[in-house]
Motif scaffolding. Sequence first.
Motif, PDB file in Angstrom:
ATOM      1  N   THR A  87      34.816  58.073  97.355  1.00  0.00           N
ATOM      2  CA  THR A  87      35.835  57.250  98.005  1.00  0.00           C
ATOM      3  C   THR A  87      37.116  58.070  98.115  1.00  0.00           C
ATOM      4  OG1 THR A  87      34.934  55.228  97.033  1.00  0.00           O
ATOM      5  CG2 THR A  87      37.194  55.132  97.797  1.00  0.00           C
ATOM      6  N   LEU A 111      40.741  58.331  97.853  1.00  0.00           N
ATOM      7  CA  LEU A 111      41.880  57.618  97.276  1.00  0.00           C
ATOM      8  C   LEU A 111      43.119  57.987  98.079  1.00  0.00           C
ATOM      9  CD1 LEU A 111      43.045  55.787  95.085  1.00  0.00           C
ATOM     10  CD2 LEU A 111      43.240  57.800  93.623  1.00  0.00           C
ATOM     11  N   LEU A 112      43.772  56.995  98.650  1.00  0.00           N
ATOM     12  CA  LEU A 112      44.881  57.219  99.575  1.00  0.00           C
ATOM     13  C   LEU A 112      46.264  57.260  98.907  1.00  0.00           C
ATOM     14  CD1 LEU A 112      43.616  54.875 102.439  1.00  0.00           C
ATOM     15  CD2 LEU A 112      43.352  57.365 102.236  1.00  0.00           C
ATOM     16  N   ARG A 171      45.702  47.776 102.133  1.00  0.00           N
ATOM     17  CA  ARG A 171      44.809  48.708 102.838  1.00  0.00           C
ATOM     18  C   ARG A 171      43.670  49.162 101.940  1.00  0.00           C
ATOM     19  NH1 ARG A 171      46.512  50.383 107.641  1.00  0.00           N
ATOM     20  NH2 ARG A 171      44.937  52.013 107.572  1.00  0.00           N
ATOM     21  N   GLN A 172      43.942  49.312 100.639  1.00  0.00           N
ATOM     22  CA  GLN A 172      42.934  49.834  99.725  1.00  0.00           C
ATOM     23  C   GLN A 172      43.250  49.404  98.309  1.00  0.00           C
ATOM     24  OE1 GLN A 172      42.942  54.145  98.759  1.00  0.00           O
ATOM     25  NE2 GLN A 172      40.780  54.156  99.344  1.00  0.00           N
ATOM     26  N   THR A 173      42.204  49.108  97.553  1.00  0.00           N
ATOM     27  CA  THR A 173      42.315  48.956  96.104  1.00  0.00           C
ATOM     28  C   THR A 173      41.199  49.794  95.484  1.00  0.00           C
ATOM     29  OG1 THR A 173      40.876  47.004  96.024  1.00  0.00           O
ATOM     30  CG2 THR A 173      43.239  46.597  96.153  1.00  0.00           C
ATOM     31  N   VAL A 174      41.561  50.531  94.469  1.00  0.00           N
ATOM     32  CA  VAL A 174      40.576  51.338  93.745  1.00  0.00           C
ATOM     33  C   VAL A 174      40.861  51.153  92.261  1.00  0.00           C
ATOM     34  CG1 VAL A 174      39.718  53.677  93.279  1.00  0.00           C
ATOM     35  CG2 VAL A 174      40.394  53.036  95.600  1.00  0.00           C
TER      36      VAL A 174
END
Length: 172
Positions: A86, A88-89, A129-132
Amino acid sequence: MVVGLPMWKSLSKHFGKYPSQAKVAKLLLVHGLKVQEGRVYCGDVEIADMAIGRAAGVDRRIVRSAIDTIQESPELSAVYSRLMTTALLTDVAPVMGWTALEIIPTDAATPGIVAEVTGLIAREGISVRQTVVSDPDLSPDPRLFIITAGAVPPELLPQIRACKGVRSVVIH
């Protein structure tokens, strides 16, 4: 896999006598590197045994042995053949005009941290937008990363810090 056991504990039993192989297997798992047909991949990109060995601090022959062990075990193969990386942003967020929040939990096993924090963000009308989330079984210092499409107002930060299970918040 033994249901109820943390993932790494369940998988690591296959490497009990081979700590160097376990080191390789954990590196593959942490980075989401897939093992298929005796090869290691990051997505569709094949990664050389020598490169994995350098990253794990072991000889390439240990890497080959670890891959063989994974391929020979139906349990290990079922996991490692399905891994995906993935992007990561976090570091990209400022360049794109987004916000990257790093949530440091008091206890990563506390249920609802993601839901409560993202709920606060959503109530502000900010798109996530994203969760990690780093797996507490694989990371000694697990974190929740949330990338938002816009700026998170400073007045929201104390509310996020007040969420159950949140120790602190870092903005990147």
